[in-house]
Design a protein around this motif. Structure first.
Motif, PDB file in Angstrom:
ATOM      1  N   ILE A 145     -28.367-110.591 -34.090  1.00 25.53           N
ATOM      2  CA  ILE A 145     -27.032-110.333 -33.543  1.00 25.53           C
ATOM      3  C   ILE A 145     -26.793-111.247 -32.357  1.00 25.53           C
ATOM      4  CG2 ILE A 145     -25.547-108.601 -32.454  1.00 25.53           C
ATOM      5  CD1 ILE A 145     -26.907-106.520 -34.184  1.00 25.53           C
ATOM      6  N   ASP A 146     -25.601-111.806 -32.294  1.00 24.92           N
ATOM      7  CA  ASP A 146     -25.242-112.754 -31.240  1.00 24.92           C
ATOM      8  C   ASP A 146     -25.411-112.124 -29.860  1.00 24.92           C
ATOM      9  OD1 ASP A 146     -23.399-114.331 -29.406  1.00 24.92           O
ATOM     10  OD2 ASP A 146     -23.251-115.496 -31.252  1.00 24.92           O
ATOM     11  N   PRO A 147     -26.035-112.846 -28.920  1.00 23.34           N
ATOM     12  CA  PRO A 147     -26.241-112.302 -27.563  1.00 23.34           C
ATOM     13  C   PRO A 147     -24.936-111.949 -26.842  1.00 23.34           C
ATOM     14  CG  PRO A 147     -27.546-114.294 -27.880  1.00 23.34           C
ATOM     15  CD  PRO A 147     -26.677-114.143 -29.082  1.00 23.34           C
ATOM     16  N   ALA A 148     -23.841-112.590 -27.197  1.00 22.88           N
ATOM     17  CA  ALA A 148     -22.558-112.267 -26.562  1.00 22.88           C
ATOM     18  C   ALA A 148     -22.134-110.837 -26.882  1.00 22.88           C
ATOM     19  CB  ALA A 148     -21.475-113.243 -27.028  1.00 22.88           C
ATOM     20  N   ILE A 149     -22.503-110.346 -28.040  1.00 25.05           N
ATOM     21  CA  ILE A 149     -22.176-108.976 -28.436  1.00 25.05           C
ATOM     22  C   ILE A 149     -23.009-107.978 -27.631  1.00 25.05           C
ATOM     23  CG2 ILE A 149     -22.233-107.335 -30.367  1.00 25.05           C
ATOM     24  CD1 ILE A 149     -20.269-109.454 -31.042  1.00 25.05           C
ATOM     25  N   LEU A 150     -24.265-108.345 -27.367  1.00 30.83           N
ATOM     26  CA  LEU A 150     -25.218-107.406 -26.788  1.00 30.83           C
ATOM     27  C   LEU A 150     -25.252-107.417 -25.269  1.00 30.83           C
ATOM     28  CD1 LEU A 150     -28.174-107.962 -29.268  1.00 30.83           C
ATOM     29  CD2 LEU A 150     -26.397-106.203 -29.332  1.00 30.83           C
ATOM     30  N   ARG A 151     -24.309-108.072 -24.643  1.00 25.96           N
ATOM     31  CA  ARG A 151     -24.321-108.116 -23.181  1.00 25.96           C
ATOM     32  C   ARG A 151     -23.714-106.831 -22.610  1.00 25.96           C
ATOM     33  NH1 ARG A 151     -19.792-108.315 -20.630  1.00 25.96           N
ATOM     34  NH2 ARG A 151     -17.946-109.393 -21.331  1.00 25.96           N
ATOM     35  N   PRO A 152     -24.059-106.498 -21.348  1.00 33.85           N
ATOM     36  CA  PRO A 152     -23.468-105.311 -20.726  1.00 33.85           C
ATOM     37  C   PRO A 152     -21.944-105.424 -20.666  1.00 33.85           C
ATOM     38  CG  PRO A 152     -25.332-106.085 -19.458  1.00 33.85           C
ATOM     39  CD  PRO A 152     -25.069-107.124 -20.509  1.00 33.85           C
ATOM     40  N   GLY A 153     -21.284-104.313 -20.907  1.00 38.40           N
ATOM     41  CA  GLY A 153     -19.830-104.295 -20.957  1.00 38.40           C
ATOM     42  C   GLY A 153     -19.309-104.296 -22.380  1.00 38.40           C
ATOM     43  N   ARG A 154     -20.157-104.637 -23.317  1.00 38.72           N
ATOM     44  CA  ARG A 154     -19.794-104.560 -24.732  1.00 38.72           C
ATOM     45  C   ARG A 154     -20.709-103.534 -25.389  1.00 38.72           C
ATOM     46  NH1 ARG A 154     -19.161-110.913 -24.962  1.00 38.72           N
ATOM     47  NH2 ARG A 154     -17.046-111.042 -24.143  1.00 38.72           N
ATOM     48  N   ILE A 155     -21.820-103.984 -25.908  1.00 35.14           N
ATOM     49  CA  ILE A 155     -22.804-103.046 -26.462  1.00 35.14           C
ATOM     50  C   ILE A 155     -23.845-102.844 -25.365  1.00 35.14           C
ATOM     51  CG2 ILE A 155     -24.474-102.638 -28.297  1.00 35.14           C
ATOM     52  CD1 ILE A 155     -21.529-102.642 -29.200  1.00 35.14           C
ATOM     53  N   ASP A 156     -23.674-101.782 -24.601  1.00 35.37           N
ATOM     54  CA  ASP A 156     -24.452-101.567 -23.381  1.00 35.37           C
ATOM     55  C   ASP A 156     -25.855-101.026 -23.614  1.00 35.37           C
ATOM     56  OD1 ASP A 156     -22.344-102.023 -21.236  1.00 35.37           O
ATOM     57  OD2 ASP A 156     -21.351-100.579 -22.544  1.00 35.37           O
ATOM     58  N   ARG A 157     -26.027-100.243 -24.640  1.00 34.14           N
ATOM     59  CA  ARG A 157     -27.314 -99.579 -24.851  1.00 34.14           C
ATOM     60  C   ARG A 157     -27.898 -99.991 -26.198  1.00 34.14           C
ATOM     61  NH1 ARG A 157     -25.723 -98.634 -20.462  1.00 34.14           N
ATOM     62  NH2 ARG A 157     -25.777 -96.713 -19.288  1.00 34.14           N
ATOM     63  N   LYS A 158     -29.178-100.314 -26.166  1.00 31.25           N
ATOM     64  CA  LYS A 158     -29.910-100.663 -27.386  1.00 31.25           C
ATOM     65  C   LYS A 158     -30.990 -99.612 -27.584  1.00 31.25           C
ATOM     66  CE  LYS A 158     -28.890-105.154 -25.756  1.00 31.25           C
ATOM     67  NZ  LYS A 158     -28.191-104.662 -24.589  1.00 31.25           N
ATOM     68  N   ILE A 159     -30.964 -98.960 -28.726  1.00 36.71           N
ATOM     69  CA  ILE A 159     -31.879 -97.846 -28.981  1.00 36.71           C
ATOM     70  C   ILE A 159     -32.690 -98.149 -30.235  1.00 36.71           C
ATOM     71  CG2 ILE A 159     -32.038 -95.378 -29.467  1.00 36.71           C
ATOM     72  CD1 ILE A 159     -29.191 -95.200 -28.120  1.00 36.71           C
ATOM     73  N   LYS A 160     -34.004 -98.243 -30.059  1.00 33.31           N
ATOM     74  CA  LYS A 160     -34.884 -98.494 -31.193  1.00 33.31           C
ATOM     75  C   LYS A 160     -35.151 -97.178 -31.911  1.00 33.31           C
ATOM     76  CE  LYS A 160     -38.978-100.776 -32.732  1.00 33.31           C
ATOM     77  NZ  LYS A 160     -39.938-101.806 -32.477  1.00 33.31           N
ATOM     78  N   VAL A 161     -34.980 -97.193 -33.213  1.00 34.53           N
ATOM     79  CA  VAL A 161     -35.186 -95.995 -34.032  1.00 34.53           C
ATOM     80  C   VAL A 161     -36.425 -96.232 -34.890  1.00 34.53           C
ATOM     81  CG1 VAL A 161     -34.183 -94.481 -35.773  1.00 34.53           C
ATOM     82  CG2 VAL A 161     -32.699 -95.602 -34.100  1.00 34.53           C
TER      83      VAL A 161
END
Length: 176
Positions: A145-161
């Motif tokens: 996934i593009d790092p621009a999507i995963l920056r704070p203010g967009r996709i803020d939390r990443k949760i490993k399942v």
């Protein structure tokens, strides 16, 4: 914990990424999150807001016609914003997110991802705020996934399942 967010002047997360191996329950966790948030809001306010859970697979957005994929992304966000304005708790769940929000690469040739990722970012940041809309992405390959999507203010939390252990799997099967 609304009081802690206000005390430390943090913004409420706009989006979440659920990532892990195939078959570990990311989609079920997204649905359960929506249901539990609805119950929590009902318990705190006494008002039962309807739940709007828009589940889409990333590959369903892809279209060979120029600009059509971008229009579909705009429409998905518009649907969620409209339902949120009507009082619903709106959730946009994009499964297989890496298929449309993959890392962009520079080059001579135009690729769909070079326009889809900026459109998604524009909708997340746009002039029209995402009030009462939660975006949840699910992916088997978060590294794509593009790092621009995963920056704070967009996709803020990443949760490993992780996959459930035997006891956890039995508990899931008892529910379903």
């Amino acid at each position: 914990h609304r009081d802690l967010f206000q005390r430390f002047e943090h913004t409420v997360p706009k989006g979440f990424l659920l990532y892990g191996p195939p078959g570990c329950g990311k989609t079920l966790l997204g649905k359960a999150t929506a249901h539990n948030l609805r119950r929590l809001v009902h318990a705190q306010t006494g008002v039962d807001h309807p739940e709007f859970f828009l589940h889409i697979k990333g590959t369903e957005i892809l279209n060979m016609w120029v600009g059509e994929s971008e229009r579909q992304i705009r429409d998905l966000f518009a649907q969620c914003r409209e339902r949120a304005r009507d009082g619903a708790l709106a959730f946009l769940f994009i499964d297989e997110a890496e298929s449309i929000l993959g890392t962009r690469r520079a080059g001579r040739y135009h690729s769909m991802q070079s326009t889809i990722v900026p459109m998604f970012c524009t909708e997340m940041d746009g002039l029209e705020p995402l009030n009462n809309v939660v975006v949840i992405l699910a992916s088997n390959r978060a590294d794509l996934i593009d790092p621009a999507i995963l920056r704070p203010g967009r996709i803020d939390r990443k949760i490993k399942v992780q996959r459930p252990d035997e006891r956890g799997a039995r508990a899931i099967y008892q529910i379903y």
